[in-house]
Design a protein around this motif. Structure first.
Motif, PDB file in Angstrom:
ATOM      1  N   VAL A 384    -133.696   1.782  47.401  1.00  0.00           N
ATOM      2  CA  VAL A 384    -133.626   2.140  48.820  1.00  0.00           C
ATOM      3  C   VAL A 384    -132.261   2.758  49.124  1.00  0.00           C
ATOM      4  O   VAL A 384    -132.154   3.787  49.790  1.00  0.00           O
ATOM      5  CB  VAL A 384    -133.895   0.901  49.716  1.00  0.00           C
ATOM      6  CG1 VAL A 384    -133.586   1.202  51.179  1.00  0.00           C
ATOM      7  CG2 VAL A 384    -135.338   0.442  49.560  1.00  0.00           C
ATOM      8  N   LYS A 385    -131.241   2.132  48.609  1.00  0.00           N
ATOM      9  CA  LYS A 385    -129.869   2.606  48.852  1.00  0.00           C
ATOM     10  C   LYS A 385    -129.694   4.026  48.300  1.00  0.00           C
ATOM     11  O   LYS A 385    -129.111   4.880  48.967  1.00  0.00           O
ATOM     12  CB  LYS A 385    -128.917   1.624  48.155  1.00  0.00           C
ATOM     13  CG  LYS A 385    -127.496   1.855  48.391  1.00  0.00           C
ATOM     14  CD  LYS A 385    -126.921   0.841  49.370  1.00  0.00           C
ATOM     15  CE  LYS A 385    -125.423   1.033  49.434  1.00  0.00           C
ATOM     16  NZ  LYS A 385    -124.844   1.290  50.647  1.00  0.00           N
ATOM     17  N   SER A 386    -130.233   4.288  47.104  1.00  0.00           N
ATOM     18  CA  SER A 386    -129.989   5.628  46.563  1.00  0.00           C
ATOM     19  C   SER A 386    -130.837   6.682  47.276  1.00  0.00           C
ATOM     20  O   SER A 386    -130.363   7.786  47.522  1.00  0.00           O
ATOM     21  CB  SER A 386    -130.109   5.666  45.036  1.00  0.00           C
ATOM     22  OG  SER A 386    -131.402   5.398  44.666  1.00  0.00           O
ATOM     23  N   VAL A 387    -132.080   6.342  47.665  1.00  0.00           N
ATOM     24  CA  VAL A 387    -132.870   7.332  48.429  1.00  0.00           C
ATOM     25  C   VAL A 387    -132.194   7.594  49.781  1.00  0.00           C
ATOM     26  O   VAL A 387    -132.119   8.740  50.248  1.00  0.00           O
ATOM     27  CB  VAL A 387    -134.336   6.848  48.618  1.00  0.00           C
ATOM     28  CG1 VAL A 387    -135.082   7.713  49.627  1.00  0.00           C
ATOM     29  CG2 VAL A 387    -135.066   6.864  47.284  1.00  0.00           C
ATOM     30  N   ALA A 388    -131.660   6.546  50.399  1.00  0.00           N
ATOM     31  CA  ALA A 388    -130.969   6.725  51.690  1.00  0.00           C
ATOM     32  C   ALA A 388    -129.775   7.670  51.518  1.00  0.00           C
ATOM     33  O   ALA A 388    -129.559   8.570  52.334  1.00  0.00           O
ATOM     34  CB  ALA A 388    -130.518   5.369  52.237  1.00  0.00           C
ATOM     35  N   ALA A 389    -129.024   7.471  50.422  1.00  0.00           N
ATOM     36  CA  ALA A 389    -127.839   8.307  50.206  1.00  0.00           C
ATOM     37  C   ALA A 389    -128.240   9.755  49.889  1.00  0.00           C
ATOM     38  O   ALA A 389    -127.708  10.700  50.462  1.00  0.00           O
ATOM     39  CB  ALA A 389    -127.000   7.726  49.073  1.00  0.00           C
ATOM     40  N   GLU A 390    -129.264   9.908  48.998  1.00  0.00           N
ATOM     41  CA  GLU A 390    -129.697  11.262  48.608  1.00  0.00           C
ATOM     42  C   GLU A 390    -130.228  12.063  49.781  1.00  0.00           C
ATOM     43  O   GLU A 390    -129.997  13.254  49.900  1.00  0.00           O
ATOM     44  CB  GLU A 390    -130.870  11.163  47.609  1.00  0.00           C
ATOM     45  CG  GLU A 390    -130.479  10.998  46.167  1.00  0.00           C
ATOM     46  CD  GLU A 390    -131.665  10.410  45.380  1.00  0.00           C
ATOM     47  OE1 GLU A 390    -132.836  10.667  45.733  1.00  0.00           O
ATOM     48  OE2 GLU A 390    -131.388   9.674  44.420  1.00  0.00           O
ATOM     49  N   ARG A 396    -133.928   1.766  56.582  1.00  0.00           N
ATOM     50  CA  ARG A 396    -135.336   1.612  56.979  1.00  0.00           C
ATOM     51  C   ARG A 396    -136.121   2.880  56.669  1.00  0.00           C
ATOM     52  O   ARG A 396    -137.239   2.837  56.143  1.00  0.00           O
ATOM     53  CB  ARG A 396    -135.461   1.280  58.470  1.00  0.00           C
ATOM     54  CG  ARG A 396    -136.928   0.910  58.828  1.00  0.00           C
ATOM     55  CD  ARG A 396    -137.181   0.705  60.316  1.00  0.00           C
ATOM     56  NE  ARG A 396    -136.178  -0.044  61.012  1.00  0.00           N
ATOM     57  CZ  ARG A 396    -136.048  -1.379  60.993  1.00  0.00           C
ATOM     58  NH1 ARG A 396    -136.881  -2.097  60.275  1.00  0.00           N
ATOM     59  NH2 ARG A 396    -135.106  -1.971  61.678  1.00  0.00           N
ATOM     60  N   GLU A 397    -135.547   4.011  57.014  1.00  0.00           N
ATOM     61  CA  GLU A 397    -136.263   5.276  56.757  1.00  0.00           C
ATOM     62  C   GLU A 397    -136.509   5.440  55.262  1.00  0.00           C
ATOM     63  O   GLU A 397    -137.608   5.824  54.839  1.00  0.00           O
ATOM     64  CB  GLU A 397    -135.434   6.441  57.306  1.00  0.00           C
ATOM     65  CG  GLU A 397    -135.396   6.483  58.826  1.00  0.00           C
ATOM     66  CD  GLU A 397    -134.284   7.379  59.391  1.00  0.00           C
ATOM     67  OE1 GLU A 397    -134.328   7.661  60.599  1.00  0.00           O
ATOM     68  OE2 GLU A 397    -133.368   7.776  58.639  1.00  0.00           O
ATOM     69  N   ALA A 398    -135.489   5.126  54.466  1.00  0.00           N
ATOM     70  CA  ALA A 398    -135.635   5.277  53.013  1.00  0.00           C
ATOM     71  C   ALA A 398    -136.687   4.311  52.471  1.00  0.00           C
ATOM     72  O   ALA A 398    -137.528   4.689  51.637  1.00  0.00           O
ATOM     73  CB  ALA A 398    -134.291   5.028  52.337  1.00  0.00           C
ATOM     74  N   ALA A 399    -136.672   3.082  52.952  1.00  0.00           N
ATOM     75  CA  ALA A 399    -137.647   2.084  52.474  1.00  0.00           C
ATOM     76  C   ALA A 399    -139.071   2.543  52.791  1.00  0.00           C
ATOM     77  O   ALA A 399    -139.987   2.398  51.967  1.00  0.00           O
ATOM     78  CB  ALA A 399    -137.358   0.727  53.124  1.00  0.00           C
ATOM     79  N   HIS A 400    -139.255   3.125  53.983  1.00  0.00           N
ATOM     80  CA  HIS A 400    -140.602   3.595  54.344  1.00  0.00           C
ATOM     81  C   HIS A 400    -140.999   4.827  53.534  1.00  0.00           C
ATOM     82  O   HIS A 400    -142.167   4.963  53.164  1.00  0.00           O
ATOM     83  CB  HIS A 400    -140.694   3.852  55.859  1.00  0.00           C
ATOM     84  CG  HIS A 400    -140.970   2.609  56.626  1.00  0.00           C
ATOM     85  ND1 HIS A 400    -139.972   1.729  57.005  1.00  0.00           N
ATOM     86  CD2 HIS A 400    -142.130   2.042  57.045  1.00  0.00           C
ATOM     87  CE1 HIS A 400    -140.513   0.703  57.630  1.00  0.00           C
ATOM     88  NE2 HIS A 400    -141.827   0.853  57.663  1.00  0.00           N
ATOM     89  N   VAL A 401    -140.044   5.703  53.261  1.00  0.00           N
ATOM     90  CA  VAL A 401    -140.370   6.878  52.438  1.00  0.00           C
ATOM     91  C   VAL A 401    -140.867   6.403  51.063  1.00  0.00           C
ATOM     92  O   VAL A 401    -141.870   6.897  50.541  1.00  0.00           O
ATOM     93  CB  VAL A 401    -139.144   7.820  52.315  1.00  0.00           C
ATOM     94  CG1 VAL A 401    -139.306   8.786  51.154  1.00  0.00           C
ATOM     95  CG2 VAL A 401    -138.954   8.587  53.623  1.00  0.00           C
TER      96      VAL A 401
END
Ligand code: NAD
Length: 418
Positions: A384-390, A396-401
């Protein structure tokens, strides 16, 4: 009904739809797939007649919603709460779908509920109510189909009655029909504290510094909140305030969490604990602490109180405690939120481990369970942290993606029948 009169459940469902729409937009999903993901596969409302101790009869409403079963059997808790309705249960089922996909366990999402205040019923009445509710939803549940677990207002005893009712109907013992069971019926070591342990793991990962002296406020002192307070205190945090539905208590130098738990076991409430001051329920959310753990119900943090929230980190033990409007306010203020579908996934992770032990007729040690839980939580947190950063998203947005994306992929690969 005017918009001002919509139920808490409808608000939760609106939040869930908003989060799905945002993820679908980011993933570029087509309209058909979006509609598929927005619509529960099965949704059952049942009448649950209950014989009261005085011989009279109550009839209450019960629900079971299977939101999605594309990745495996449906999985989700059962809530006993007077305000629960089909909308709330649908929202909770949808969040379960994304949560299971996010942490990589082969389940779809479900949820159940009975619109009842368990405090107003005797144990025998609750047993009759549970058994009748289970009988009404019997065609939906089963170890390969849909596996309930505890949630607000239900516990190990409720799960034991569910296991027994299902097994009596099947004609043989079926421990894998339900998780969060007592140990002698096939429960798992580590399940009782799993959600709270997961909250601790998520909080320590997000803190990124030594937990020593980190101040914490916890809203809700039930199965999730009390355990989270305990594990955070064990890690060195200073839990300064906790609340339950009856009130909040505050001790700026830190609460003795074990002492408070003993007081709650004796009195049934946090109010009146002698080594702390009384505090308003809303005041707890707005305390100047490092970490806030909402662990009660949906909609605790809204547009109205978000501007007054001073915690820099929020780790969501509850499902849906923060509305999308509050999310926007908090993001603008630089508050980090570890979202529910990640932060409270420890419960369903160890439920999954319990189910695997049941269907394989084996048992694992507490340290094996703890290690698997930690690995799965930390790996989901890292993703989640890396998708959020990328992608420059909130957690939350990254976790849902990630969660929505995995379910969408499963639908694409399976294709559409017929
Ligand atoms: P629970 O019934 O054991 O505890 C709920 C607690 O919240 C109680 O202490 C209650 O008094 C308190 N509460 C209710 N309204 C409140 C209010 N307005 N202010 C302060 N406190 C209030 O339930 P639980 O199992 O701990 O579940 C709590 C949350 O965690 C729910 O959102 C649930 O869906 C979520 N959750 C639970 C699990 C689990 O394994 N039990 C797993 C994942 C998520």
């Amino acid at each position: 009904m005017t918009p001002a009169q919509i139920s808490a459940g409808q608000e939760a469902l609106e939040s869930a739809h908003f989060q799905l729409d945002s993820a679908a937009e980011r993933l570029g999903l087509d309209d058909g797939l979006r509609a598929m993901l927005a619509t529960p596969r099965r949704s059952l409302t049942v009448a649950v007649p209950v014989r009261r101790e005085d011989g009279s009869m109550d009839v209450v409403q019960g629900f079971r919603v299977q939101h999605n079963v594309s990745r495996g059997p449906a999985k989700g808790g059962i809530r006993f709460h007077p305000a629960t309705d089909i909308h709330e249960v649908t929202a909770l089922a949808m969040w379960m779908t994304w949560k299971c996909a996010l942490v990589g366990i082969p389940y779809g999402g479900a949820k159940g509920g009975v619109a009842v205040d368990p405090a107003g019923y005797t144990t025998r009445e609750l047993e009759r109510l549970t058994r009748r509710y289970v009988n009404e939803i019997l065609p939906l549940i089963g170890p390969d189909k849909d596996i309930p677990a505890p949630d607000v207002g239900t516990d190990e005893q409720t799960m034991a009655w569910i296991m027994d009712t299902y097994s009596v109907n099947a004609g043989y013992a079926v421990p894998g029909v339900v998780t969060g069971k007592p140990m002698p019926l096939g429960g798992s070591l580590g399940r009782a504290g799993a959600t709270s342990r997961g909250v601790q793991i998520a909080a320590l990962s997000a803190l990124g510094r030594s937990p020593e002296g980190v101040t914490v406020a916890v809203q809700g002192f039930g199965k999730v909140g009390a355990g989270a307070a305990q594990y955070l205190a064990d890690a060195g945090c200073k839990v300064v305030a906790v609340s339950d539905v009856t009130g909040a208590v505050y001790a700026p130098d830190g609460l003795d969490v074990a002492g408070l738990r003993a007081w709650v076991a004796e009195s049934g409430q946090v109010r009146g604990y002698r080594d702390a001051d009384a505090l308003g329920l809303d005041e707890l959310l707005e305390l100047d602490v490092d970490l806030l753990v909402p662990a009660a119900l949906e909609g605790a943090i809204t547009e109205a109180n978000a501007p007054r929230i001073r915690a820099r980190l929020i780790v969501e033990g509850a499902n849906g405690p923060t509305t999308p409007e509050a999310d926007r306010v908090l993001a603008a203020n630089g508050t980090t939120i570890v979202p529910d579908i990640l932060a409270n996934a420890g419960g369903v992770i160890v439920s999954y481990l319990e189910w695997v032990q049941n269907i394989q007729a084996c048992s694992w040690s507490e340290s094996q369970i703890e290690r698997k839980l930690r690995d799965m939580m930390e790996s989901a947190y890292g993703e989640v942290k890396s998708v959020a950063a990328e992608r420059d998203l909130t957690l939350r947005e990254a976790a849902h993606v990630i969660g929505v994306g995995r379910v969408a992929e499963a639908h694409r690969m399976r294709g559409l029948y017929p």
